[in-house]
Design an enzyme around this catalytic site. Structure first.
Site, PDB file in Angstrom:
ATOM      1  N   LYS A 120       0.708  -1.344   0.289  1.00 18.05           N
ATOM      2  CA  LYS A 120       0.096  -0.033  -0.021  1.00 18.05           C
ATOM      3  C   LYS A 120       0.811   1.308  -0.197  1.00 18.05           C
ATOM      4  O   LYS A 120       0.377   2.093  -0.664  1.00 18.05           O
ATOM      5  CB  LYS A 120      -0.882  -0.076   1.217  1.00 18.05           C
ATOM      6  CG  LYS A 120      -2.123  -0.839   1.177  1.00 18.05           C
ATOM      7  CD  LYS A 120      -3.301  -0.259   0.328  1.00 18.05           C
ATOM      8  CE  LYS A 120      -4.216  -1.234  -0.188  1.00 18.05           C
ATOM      9  NZ  LYS A 120      -4.743  -2.245   0.100  1.00 18.05           N
ATOM     10  N   LYS A 169      -3.570 -11.235  -8.156  1.00 18.77           N
ATOM     11  CA  LYS A 169      -5.002 -11.232  -7.650  1.00 18.77           C
ATOM     12  C   LYS A 169      -5.946 -10.331  -8.295  1.00 18.77           C
ATOM     13  O   LYS A 169      -5.530  -9.073  -8.686  1.00 18.77           O
ATOM     14  CB  LYS A 169      -4.890 -11.279  -6.311  1.00 18.77           C
ATOM     15  CG  LYS A 169      -4.780  -9.842  -5.370  1.00 18.77           C
ATOM     16  CD  LYS A 169      -5.227 -10.280  -4.041  1.00 18.77           C
ATOM     17  CE  LYS A 169      -5.305  -8.678  -3.551  1.00 18.77           C
ATOM     18  NZ  LYS A 169      -5.746  -8.553  -2.456  1.00 18.77           N
ATOM     19  N   LYS A 175      -9.613  -4.783  -6.279  1.00 21.81           N
ATOM     20  CA  LYS A 175     -10.083  -3.320  -6.632  1.00 21.81           C
ATOM     21  C   LYS A 175      -9.133  -2.223  -7.047  1.00 21.81           C
ATOM     22  O   LYS A 175      -9.517  -1.664  -8.107  1.00 21.81           O
ATOM     23  CB  LYS A 175     -11.070  -2.628  -5.419  1.00 21.81           C
ATOM     24  CG  LYS A 175     -12.026  -3.268  -5.267  1.00 21.81           C
ATOM     25  CD  LYS A 175     -12.737  -2.884  -3.700  1.00 21.81           C
ATOM     26  CE  LYS A 175     -13.573  -4.000  -3.209  1.00 21.81           C
ATOM     27  NZ  LYS A 175     -13.624  -3.950  -1.694  1.00 21.81           N
TER      28      LYS A 175
HETATM   29  P1  AMP Z   1     -10.862  -6.117   0.678  1.00 21.01           P
HETATM   30  O1  AMP Z   1     -11.642  -6.208  -0.942  1.00 21.01           O
HETATM   31  O2  AMP Z   1      -9.310  -6.161   0.157  1.00 21.01           O
HETATM   32  O3  AMP Z   1     -11.293  -5.468   1.644  1.00 21.01           O
HETATM   33  O4  AMP Z   1     -10.808  -7.885   0.940  1.00 21.01           O
HETATM   34  C1  AMP Z   1     -12.108  -8.340   1.720  1.00 21.01           C
HETATM   35  C2  AMP Z   1     -11.971  -9.819   1.777  1.00 21.01           C
HETATM   36  O5  AMP Z   1     -12.002 -10.556   0.414  1.00 21.01           O
HETATM   37  C3  AMP Z   1     -10.721 -10.202   2.743  1.00 21.01           C
HETATM   38  O6  AMP Z   1     -11.117 -11.421   3.404  1.00 21.01           O
HETATM   39  C4  AMP Z   1      -9.863 -10.740   1.277  1.00 21.01           C
HETATM   40  O7  AMP Z   1      -9.008 -11.760   1.994  1.00 21.01           O
HETATM   41  C5  AMP Z   1     -10.890 -11.359   0.176  1.00 21.01           C
HETATM   42  N1  AMP Z   1     -10.161 -11.173  -1.027  1.00 21.01           N
HETATM   43  C6  AMP Z   1     -10.261  -9.926  -1.721  1.00 21.01           C
HETATM   44  N2  AMP Z   1      -9.589 -10.356  -2.706  1.00 21.01           N
HETATM   45  C7  AMP Z   1      -9.315 -11.431  -2.975  1.00 21.01           C
HETATM   46  C8  AMP Z   1      -8.890 -12.468  -3.803  1.00 21.01           C
HETATM   47  N3  AMP Z   1      -8.380 -12.002  -4.861  1.00 21.01           N
HETATM   48  N4  AMP Z   1      -8.799 -13.736  -3.687  1.00 21.01           N
HETATM   49  C9  AMP Z   1      -9.250 -14.330  -2.417  1.00 21.01           C
HETATM   50  N5  AMP Z   1      -9.640 -13.650  -1.519  1.00 21.01           N
HETATM   51  C10 AMP Z   1      -9.647 -12.200  -1.888  1.00 21.01           C
END
Ligand code: AMP
Length: 328
Positions: free
Chosen positions: A111, A194, A197
């Site tokens: 980040k 991965k 967003k």
């Molecule tokens: P975030 O959108 O970064 O706030 O992530 C929220 C949740 O979604 C967390 O538990 C992350 O581990 C999961 N997550 C987000 N992107 C991925 C991805 N590409 N693969 C697996 N889990 C994800």
């Protein structure tokens, strides 16, 4: 009954990484565990300090949670900023964790690279806030994707360190929970690691059938298999990951055999993935539209969820204050 807590930041709509990496587990766990799920609006300020309409964004995620199948009568849903107790525990954890430990967290380093003009203290202390989110409920399990493994280690460190400093066995050490056997990383279809967003490579639960199909058909591939039974390059492995999570085992095997005997046509593989993703997403999308229109219901669910979360957190904080030695 063991407790489960997890949350997602309202910085955009839910995508397939969120769904397969986290929310699908939330839904599977709500019948077996005492679950609480939240919307991490404070956390979103680490990357989006001036949100356009943070309440609307939180409602969006709430509608998406419900559409995915979270039943708030089994698993209350709350908005992080409705539970101020979290902040007190966050402060205590920040007193016990060292700067060097926080600086070594990979997600912080990532980040910091992505937003060099805003390497704020909230970004650095992201793991201690996440620890407070979960440990204020003394939860045992946290459904998260692979990208959260290090933050989970920091959470266990917060629990262990508090217990050691004060000579108590108060906080459990929460374990990561994965829907399958192992941690899932949903890949991007642009060959860039991965799905996330900030990388702009997401398939969203709100995407219509045409958009999903278009995104899948545009997925990066190579020139095709040349040697029988050869290992799959990363971009192809990514497509097979989608097949594994969205299609039946038979379908996976069918395409895997085609890969192994060099007859695989990527167009067919992509069509299959697009078809199977549409089957999963279309009914969720319809429910998102339904729930989004009912803001009264969404606000009621969030209010009721906050009450449950506050009761649970204030019980923990009362004990924590006593353990540290503050006035009761
Ligand atoms: P975030 O959108 O970064 O706030 O992530 C929220 C949740 O979604 C967390 O538990 C992350 O581990 C999961 N997550 C987000 N992107 C991925 C991805 N590409 N693969 C697996 N889990 C994800």
């Amino acid at each position: 009954m063991e407790k489960v807590v997890s949350g997602i930041r309202p910085t955009g709509n839910l995508h397939l990484g969120n769904y397969f990496g986290a929310v699908k587990s939330f839904v599977a766990m709500q019948d077996q565990y005492q679950c609480l799920f939240f919307i991490a609006d404070w956390h979103s300020l680490t990357t989006h300090p001036k949100p356009e309409n943070i309440q609307a964004s939180a409602r969006t995620i709430l509608a998406e949670y419900l559409a995915c199948g979270i039943d708030p009568t089994k698993a209350p849903i709350y908005i992080q900023s409705d539970v101020k107790e979290t902040l007190e525990l966050y402060l205590y954890f920040n007193m016990n964790i060292y700067l060097g430990e926080l600086e070594r967290v990979t997600t912080f380093k990532e980040k910091a690279r992505q937003q060099p003009d805003n390497v704020n203290a909230g970004l650095l202390t992201y793991p201690t806030l996440m620890a407070a989110d979960v440990l204020q409920h003394r939860a045992h399990k946290v459904p998260v994707g692979k990208d959260q493994e290090q933050n989970m280690e920091m959470m266990r460190k917060c629990a262990r360190r508090f217990n050691n400093i004060y000579g108590v066995e108060f906080f459990p050490e929460p374990q990561n929970f994965y829907f399958g056997e192992k941690a899932l990383k949903v890949p991007g279809l642009d060959g860039s690691g991965k799905m996330g967003k900030s990388t702009g490579n997401c398939i969203y639960l709100r995407d219509d059938d045409k958009t999903i199909t278009k995104k899948v058909m545009k997925a990066v591939t190579d020139s095709g298999p040349t040697e029988p039974n050869s290992p799959k390059p990363e971009v192809i492995e990514n497509l097979f990951t989608f097949l594994r999570i969205a299609s039946t085992p038979d379908t996976y095997q069918y395409f895997d055999e085609q890969w192994n005997n060099c007859t695989l046509r990527y167009g067919d593989l992509k069509k299959q993935i697009a078809h199977d993703l549409v089957e999963i997403v279309a009914p969720i999308r319809a429910k998102i539209e339904e729930y989004s229109a009912n803001t009264e219901l969404l606000d009621k669910i969030a209010r009721e969820g906050a009450e449950v979360a506050r009761a649970s957190a204030s019980e923990t904080l009362k004990a924590v204050r006593e353990i540290i030695g503050f006035r009761k």
